[in-house]
Write a protein that holds these residues in place. Structure first.
Motif, PDB file in Angstrom:
ATOM      1  N   GLY A   1      45.854   0.303  31.375  1.00 30.81           N
ATOM      2  CA  GLY A   1      44.605   0.984  31.018  1.00 30.81           C
ATOM      3  C   GLY A   1      44.508   2.382  31.584  1.00 30.81           C
ATOM      4  N   LYS A   2      44.951   2.541  32.820  1.00 33.96           N
ATOM      5  CA  LYS A   2      44.831   3.843  33.487  1.00 33.96           C
ATOM      6  C   LYS A   2      45.629   4.935  32.799  1.00 33.96           C
ATOM      7  N   HIS A   3      46.676   4.541  32.049  1.00 33.02           N
ATOM      8  CA  HIS A   3      47.350   5.601  31.279  1.00 33.02           C
ATOM      9  C   HIS A   3      47.196   5.418  29.767  1.00 33.02           C
ATOM     10  N   GLY A   4      46.178   4.657  29.374  1.00 33.89           N
ATOM     11  CA  GLY A   4      45.800   4.630  27.958  1.00 33.89           C
ATOM     12  C   GLY A   4      46.463   3.551  27.131  1.00 33.89           C
ATOM     13  N   GLU A   5      47.143   2.610  27.779  1.00 29.31           N
ATOM     14  CA  GLU A   5      47.740   1.520  27.022  1.00 29.31           C
ATOM     15  C   GLU A   5      46.887   0.278  27.270  1.00 29.31           C
TER      16      GLU A   5
ATOM     17  N   ILE B   1      43.966  -2.396  42.084  1.00 29.10           N
ATOM     18  CA  ILE B   1      44.393  -2.016  43.437  1.00 29.10           C
ATOM     19  C   ILE B   1      45.834  -1.533  43.512  1.00 29.10           C
ATOM     20  N   THR B   2      46.475  -1.341  42.355  1.00 30.27           N
ATOM     21  CA  THR B   2      47.835  -0.809  42.369  1.00 30.27           C
ATOM     22  C   THR B   2      47.786   0.684  42.064  1.00 30.27           C
ATOM     23  N   PRO B   3      48.100   1.514  43.048  1.00 25.18           N
ATOM     24  CA  PRO B   3      47.980   2.959  42.825  1.00 25.18           C
ATOM     25  C   PRO B   3      49.109   3.502  41.955  1.00 25.18           C
ATOM     26  N   ASP B   4      48.820   4.553  41.232  1.00 27.01           N
ATOM     27  CA  ASP B   4      49.866   5.302  40.526  1.00 27.01           C
ATOM     28  C   ASP B   4      49.835   6.741  41.032  1.00 27.01           C
ATOM     29  N   ASP B   5      50.574   7.611  40.371  1.00 16.81           N
ATOM     30  CA  ASP B   5      50.658   8.991  40.866  1.00 16.81           C
ATOM     31  C   ASP B   5      49.289   9.649  40.993  1.00 16.81           C
ATOM     32  N   THR B   6      48.462   9.445  39.977  1.00 10.40           N
ATOM     33  CA  THR B   6      47.135  10.057  40.014  1.00 10.40           C
ATOM     34  C   THR B   6      46.374   9.594  41.254  1.00 10.40           C
ATOM     35  N   ASP B   7      46.383   8.295  41.484  1.00 17.57           N
ATOM     36  CA  ASP B   7      45.679   7.765  42.655  1.00 17.57           C
ATOM     37  C   ASP B   7      46.225   8.371  43.951  1.00 17.57           C
TER      38      ASP B   7
ATOM     39  N   LEU C   1      42.809  15.192  38.996  1.00 18.99           N
ATOM     40  CA  LEU C   1      41.363  15.039  39.138  1.00 18.99           C
ATOM     41  C   LEU C   1      40.694  14.724  37.805  1.00 18.99           C
ATOM     42  N   LYS C   2      41.126  15.431  36.750  1.00 21.78           N
ATOM     43  CA  LYS C   2      40.563  15.158  35.410  1.00 21.78           C
ATOM     44  C   LYS C   2      40.834  13.711  35.016  1.00 21.78           C
ATOM     45  N   GLU C   3      42.086  13.302  35.213  1.00 21.03           N
ATOM     46  CA  GLU C   3      42.459  11.917  34.897  1.00 21.03           C
ATOM     47  C   GLU C   3      41.587  10.939  35.683  1.00 21.03           C
ATOM     48  N   TYR C   4      41.452  11.239  36.945  1.00 21.07           N
ATOM     49  CA  TYR C   4      40.744  10.330  37.830  1.00 21.07           C
ATOM     50  C   TYR C   4      39.274  10.195  37.429  1.00 21.07           C
ATOM     51  N   LEU C   5      38.674  11.319  37.075  1.00 23.30           N
ATOM     52  CA  LEU C   5      37.269  11.283  36.656  1.00 23.30           C
ATOM     53  C   LEU C   5      37.104  10.482  35.364  1.00 23.30           C
TER      54      LEU C   5
ATOM     55  N   GLY D   1      42.567  14.029  49.730  1.00 22.50           N
ATOM     56  CA  GLY D   1      41.304  13.654  50.372  1.00 22.50           C
ATOM     57  C   GLY D   1      40.160  13.513  49.380  1.00 22.50           C
ATOM     58  N   ILE D   2      40.505  13.501  48.096  1.00 23.50           N
ATOM     59  CA  ILE D   2      39.450  13.360  47.074  1.00 23.50           C
ATOM     60  C   ILE D   2      39.194  11.882  46.812  1.00 23.50           C
ATOM     61  N   GLY D   3      40.264  11.135  46.592  1.00 19.60           N
ATOM     62  CA  GLY D   3      40.133   9.711  46.287  1.00 19.60           C
ATOM     63  C   GLY D   3      40.390   8.856  47.511  1.00 19.60           C
ATOM     64  N   PRO D   4      40.148   7.567  47.382  1.00 19.95           N
ATOM     65  CA  PRO D   4      40.306   6.646  48.508  1.00 19.95           C
ATOM     66  C   PRO D   4      41.761   6.466  48.937  1.00 19.95           C
ATOM     67  N   ASP D   5      41.930   6.108  50.161  1.00 20.88           N
ATOM     68  CA  ASP D   5      43.227   5.670  50.679  1.00 20.88           C
ATOM     69  C   ASP D   5      43.606   4.407  49.911  1.00 20.88           C
ATOM     70  N   THR D   6      44.745   4.458  49.239  1.00 21.12           N
ATOM     71  CA  THR D   6      45.045   3.378  48.307  1.00 21.12           C
ATOM     72  C   THR D   6      45.381   2.068  49.016  1.00 21.12           C
TER      73      THR D   6
END
Lengths: 312, 254, 254, 312
Positions: free
Chosen positions: B225-229, B174-180, B7-11, B187-192
C-alpha cells in the motif's frame, strides 16, 4: 375529572412543565411515548438517506459537514429515546415495533436521495419543516421532551442553514448540470416536505386532545402555512421554482396560497407503499439483528468485569 | 530519495490512510449494531477525514502543482494512493471492523505521539490536535477488542477470526521502507524501531487481556500500500468515493 | 413529443435496461450457486450487453451529437439513464435474481416479438436477432421460477418472498407512457394493451404452475425509471461501471 | 510388472490413448484425477480475477470480450470436471477439497488484478503460459483429457491473442497513463507467470513417473523456456520491458537466459500465503455453500416431475 386529573390539567394550563415523577393521565403518557418514539425513530431512519451520499460527497468540506450532521442525528435519536424512557417505555421494545412496521417515522425518509443536491434540499426543506414543528414543541408540556427540543432545535437550525448554503453555492457558482440537480431535488422533495406536517386539521382526530394537553401547540395546517411562508422567499432567493402552479402570494391573507397535497400518495407512503419503505426498515432491522452478538458480548464482558471487581 | 520527496510521500500516506479508513466507516452509516455505535463510528470517521484534510493541505502545498486537498483526495487512482492496506479492508463483521480499527489505532497513536515532536513544526501541530482524537479512538477500539475477546463464546470466536484474518496486514504498519527511514533520520518521522516495539507491546498487552492469540511475529505479511500496490478492494472504494468529482470535472464549487 | 424524440427515448430505454441488467449479472461472476449457472448467467449477460450495444449504436446515430455507443453507456449519469427500475434491483438471493430475470424476460420477450414487426426496419432487424436469445432467457428463468416455487419448502418461501419484493417494480414494465404510445401509434413499438395482456397471461401461468401467488393487479407500483427517476441503487451501479471512462477521459482507445 | 501393467505401458509407449474402460494403474488414475481436477479448479478460480474487472470494463467491446472469455472458462471447468469423472472421481468431493484448502489450483490466480491492463496481461501471459502446457498435453496418454485439451487449446489461443491486442492497442494508441498501466501489469504478472510451470525439474519429484506414463510430456524447465522464447519477442514488439535484468538472448544456446525465480514466494503462495488466497477460496466456498438451497430445489423439483410423469 378526578382530583389528580384536575390538578394535572391546571398545571398544564399554567404552563408548568410536567416531570417524570408527576402523576399524568395514561392517555397523555401513551400519546407522548408514541410521539417521542416516532420522533426518535425519524432521527435514526433519517440517517439513511444521508448515509446514501456520505460515501460520495464531492469535497472534503461537504463530506465532513455531512458526517457531522449524521452524527448529530444519532445523538438526537439517543437523546429522544432517553426522554421517552422517562415515561416508562423501553427503547428496545419501541425499536422492535419500528422493525415490525407497527411504529411510524417521518414519511419523508421513505423518499430516495437521488443526487448530491438532495443533501442540500434535505437540510433546507426537511430539517426546515422539522424545525417549524420543533420550535413550537420547545414549549410542550412534558419537561424532558421540551428540554430535548430546545437542544435539538439549535443543531437543526445549523443543519438547515448548511443545507441551504449547499444549494445556494451550487446555484451561484455551479455549472448548468449542478443547477439542474438543485431544481430536480426541489421538485422531488417539495411536496413530501409539505406532507411532513400531517393531514388537514379536520382529518387529524387526535389533535384536539393533544392541544388541550399542550403536547401539540399548533395545528398541522397552521404549521404548514408557517413553513410555506418562511420557505417561499428562500426559494425565490435561490432562483428556483416549486413544482406547484398554485403557489402564489395572497395580499389579502398575508400568506402564500398553495396547491392541494396529493393525499393519496401521503396515505400510500404511510401504509408502507413509499419508494424506500422496505429498504429503510430492512436496513435498520438488519443492523440491529446482526448486531445482537455485539450487544451480548458487551453485556457478558461487563458482567465478568463486575464479578472480578467484587472478587478482588 | 530527497528529503522533500520523502516528505511528500509520507504526508500522502498519513492522509490516504485516514481518508480510506474514514470512508470505510462511512459505509457503516445506519448499519452499526447500536445507536451509540452509530454515533461513535461517525465520530471516529469525522476525526479521520478531518485529519486527512490537514495532511492533504500540507501535501498540496509541497507538491505545488495546482492540485488542492480535494484534488488529491478525489482525483487520484488506486496506484497513486498511499494508504496502508489495513485501512482498505472491508468492514465484514463488527469484530473485523473493530480489529482493523484497533491495529490501526495502535500504529496511529504511537506515530502521532512521535510526530508531535517532529522537527517539522507544521506536522507537529497537526499531530498534536490529532493525537487527542486518536487517544480516544484507541481507548474505544481496545475496549471493544477486550469485550469481544473476553465476552461470549461467539464473540471470542469472531474476534479471534478477525485477528487471524487481519494479521497479515499488520506487518506493513511497522515495517519501515526508505521513506520511513529518511523521515526518521531527518527527525520528521518516528524512530522506526521504537514504533515497531511500541506497537507490538501494546497489541500483545491488549490481546492478552482479551484472551486472544496474536499471529506469529514471523508470519507472512501482505504489503504494498505504501508504494501504491493495493488489494483489489481499493479500486471499488475509489469508484464510489470519487464519482461526483469524476463525473462533473467542470464543477469548481460544491 | 415528436416521433423522433420518442424514438430516441425508446431506444435508450431498451439499451439501458439491457445494459443495467447485464451489469447486475456481471456482479455475480464467480458467485453463482453452480458452475452451470456461472456459464448460463454470463451467457445471458453477454446477450444483454450485446443487444444494448446494438440499441446504443442506433440511438447514437439518431441523437447525432458526437457521442457514440460507448459514450452513451459510460458517460451518462443516473438521471439520464432510462432503464426500467426492475433491472437495477440488487441480486440479493438467487430467487430474487431469477425472479427479476423472469419478470423482465416476459416483458422483453413480448416486446421484442412485437418489435420484429416494427415499421422501423433497423429495429426489426435488431429485435429478430435478440428474440432468439431472449426466448432462451425466458425458458431458463421460467424453469427456475418453477423449480423454486415447486421445489423445497425453503425454495418456495424464498421464491414467494422474491415475487413479493419485486412485484412493485412490475407495473413499470407494462404501464405505457407518452413515449410508448407514440411508438405504438407509429407502428414502431408494441401495442401497449396487448403487451400488458401478454405479460399478465404468461406471468400468471408460470406462477400458477410454480404454486406461487402473484401480487395484486391494483398493488401500488414504483415507477420512474423510464423518465430517469431511479431507485438509490443506480448511482452505485454507474459509479462502478463507468469508473475507467470517467477517470481517464482522454483515453480514446482501450 | 503384472501382465496388466505391461500391457498398459505398451499401449502408452505405442501412443495408443487410454480410455475410461481400460485397465490402468491406481497411481496413474490418482495422478490424473489430481492433475485434471487442479486444472478444472484453476479454470473456475481463474474467473475471479477477471470478474474483478468485468463490472468495470472500459468499453462495450472490451466488456463483451471479457464476458465471453469468462463464459468460456466456466465451460472449460465443466468440461474438465467431466473428463475427471470418467476416472471415477466425484466433482463435489473434489470441489470440497478445494474449499478446504486441500486441493491446489494455479497459483497465479492468487495475485490481484489491479488495473485494466491486467485483463490484457492475464490473457497474454497467463493464458499464454497455460497454452504452452496444454499444447503438449493434447498428446497426453489419457483419451478424455487429451480431447479436452484439444478443445480448450483452441479457445485459449483466441483469448491469448485478444489479451495481447488489448495491450497492443493501449501501447499504440493509449495515453501515457494507459501505457503505464500496461507496464505495471507486466511488472506484476511476469514472474508469477514464469512460476506457473512449477519448480525446477530436480525439485519436481513426481515428474519422472508422469513422463513415463505420458501424462506429462515435457519437463517444467523445458516448458518454461519455450514460454520465455516465444514471449520475449512479443514483449519487445509491445515496447515494454520485463522486470528481469538478467533477461537476454543467448546466441550460443539459441534461447533467452533469464534470472532466478523467487522460489520463496512460489512456496509461500503455494502454502496459502499469497495476496488473494483467502479471498479466492472464500468467494468460491460462499458461492457453493450459499447455493446449497438452489441445488436442493432443483433436485426436489426434478424428483417431483419424475413422479408426476410416472403417475400419468
Amino acid at each position: 375529572m378526578s382530583p389528580e386529573e384536575r390538578d394535572f390539567q391546571e398545571k398544564v394550563d399554567a404552563e408548568t412543565k410536567i416531570e417524570p415523577k408527576n402523576w399524568m393521565p395514561e392517555g397523555y403518557r401513551k400519546t407522548l411515548i408514541r410521539q417521542i418514539s416516532q420522533h426518535a425513530h425519524s432521527e435514526v431512519v433519517g440517517m439513511l438517506p444521508e448515509g446514501n451520499w456520505v460515501t460520495r460527497a464531492p469535497t472534503l468540506k461537504r463530506k465532513l459537514q455531512l458526517m457531522a450532521k449524521i452524527q448529530d442525528e444519532a445523538g438526537h435519536g439517543l437523546y429522544l429515546y432517553s426522554a421517552m424512557e422517562t415515561l416508562g417505555a423501553d427503547r428496545d421494545e419501541e425499536i422492535e415495533k419500528l422493525h415490525q412496521g407497527k411504529a411510524k417515522y417521518s414519511s419523508i425518509f421513505n423518499y430516495p436521495t437521488l443526487n448530491w443536491a438532495d443533501m442540500g434540499a434535505v437540510g433546507w426543506l426537511v430539517d426546515g419543516a422539522a424545525i417549524v414543528n420543533q420550535v413550537v414543541l420547545q414549549r410542550t408540556s412534558y419537561g424532558p421532551y421540551s428540554r430535548a427540543m430546545i437542544r435539538i432545535c439549535k443543531e437543526e437550525s445549523f443543519h438547515q442553514r448548511q443545507g441551504y448554503q449547499i444549494l445556494l453555492d451550487m446555484m451561484r457558482e455551479g455549472t448548468e448540470e449542478q443547477k439542474a440537480m438543485v431544481q430536480d431535488a426541489i421538485n422531488r422533495l417539495w411536496w413530501p416536505a409539505l406532507m411532513m406536517f400531517g393531514p388537514h386539521d379536520d382529518e387529524s382526530p387526535n389533535s384536539q386532545q393533544s392541544m388541550a394537553w399542550k403536547i401539540k401547540r399548533k395545528s398541522n395546517d397552521e404549521l404548514r402555512q408557517m413553513f410555506i411562508d418562511q420557505t417561499v422567499p428562500q426559494l425565490e432567493f435561490l432562483g428556483c421554482t416549486a413544482p406547484d402552479p398554485d403557489l402564489k402570494w395572497n395580499e389579502e391573507t398575508g400568506h402564500y396560497d398553495f396547491g392541494e397535497i396529493n393525499w393519496q400518495e401521503f396515505y400510500d407512503v404511510l401504509k408502507g407503499n413509499g419508494p424506500c419503505n422496505r429498504e429503510r426498515i430492512k436496513t435498520r432491522k438488519n443492523a440491529i439483528d446482526e448486531g445482537a452478538w455485539v450487544r451480548e458480548a458487551a453485556v457478558a464482558y461487563a458482567e465478568k468485569q463486575k464479578q472480578r471487581a467484587q472478587a478482588a | 530519495m530527497t528529503q522533500t520527496e520523502a516528505l511528500k510521500e509520507y504526508l500522502l500516506r498519513l492522509a490516504d490512510s485516514d481518508m480510506i479508513l474514514g470512508q470505510r466507516l462511512c459505509e457503516l452509516c445506519g448499519k452499526a449494531p447500536a445507536l451509540e455505535e452509530e454515533m461513535a463510528l461517525m465520530n471516529v470517521a469525522l476525526d479521520l477525514v478531518g485529519q486527512a484534510r490537514n495532511w492533504y493541505e500540507y501535501a498540496a502545498e509541497l507538491i505545488d502543482d495546482g492540485r488542492d486537498a480535494d484534488k488529491l483526495a478525489f482525483r487520484r487512482d488506486a496506484h497513486e494512493y498511499r494508504n496502508l492496506l489495513m485501512t482498505e479492508q472491508p468492514n465484514e463483521d463488527y469484530a473485523v471492523t473493530m480489529g482493523r480499527q484497533f491495529f490501526f489505532d495502535v500504529y496511529h497513536y504511537f506515530t502521532l505521539k512521535s510526530l508531535t515532536e517532529s522537527s517539522d513544526e507544521r506536522i507537529a501541530g497537526i499531530a498534536a490536535k490529532a493525537l487527542k482524537e486518536v487517544t480516544y479512538h484507541l481507548r474505544r477500539s481496545s475496549e471493544w477488542v477486550k469485550r469481544f475477546g473476553d465476552g461470549t463464546e461467539e464473540s471470542h470466536r469472531r474476534m479471534q477470526d478477525a485477528v487471524d484474518i487481519l494479521w497479515r496486514f499488520t506487518g506493513e504498519l511497522i515495517t519501515p521502507d526508505d521513506t520511513d527511514r529518511v523521515m526518521a533520520e531527518a527527525g520528521i518521522g518516528p524512530d522506526t524501531d521504537q514504533l515497531a516495539k511500541d506497537w507490538r507491546g501494546m497489541v500483545n498487552e491488549v490481546l492478552t487481556q482479551a484472551t486472544l492469540t496474536p499471529g506469529a511475529e514471523d508470519a507472512w505479511m501482505y504489503m504494498g500500500g505504501k508504494h501504491g500496490e493495493h488489494t483489489e478492494h481499493l479500486g471499488f472504494i475509489l469508484a464510489e468515493m470519487q464519482f461526483l468529482q469524476r463525473a462533473y470535472p467542470d464543477a469548481t464549487t460544491w
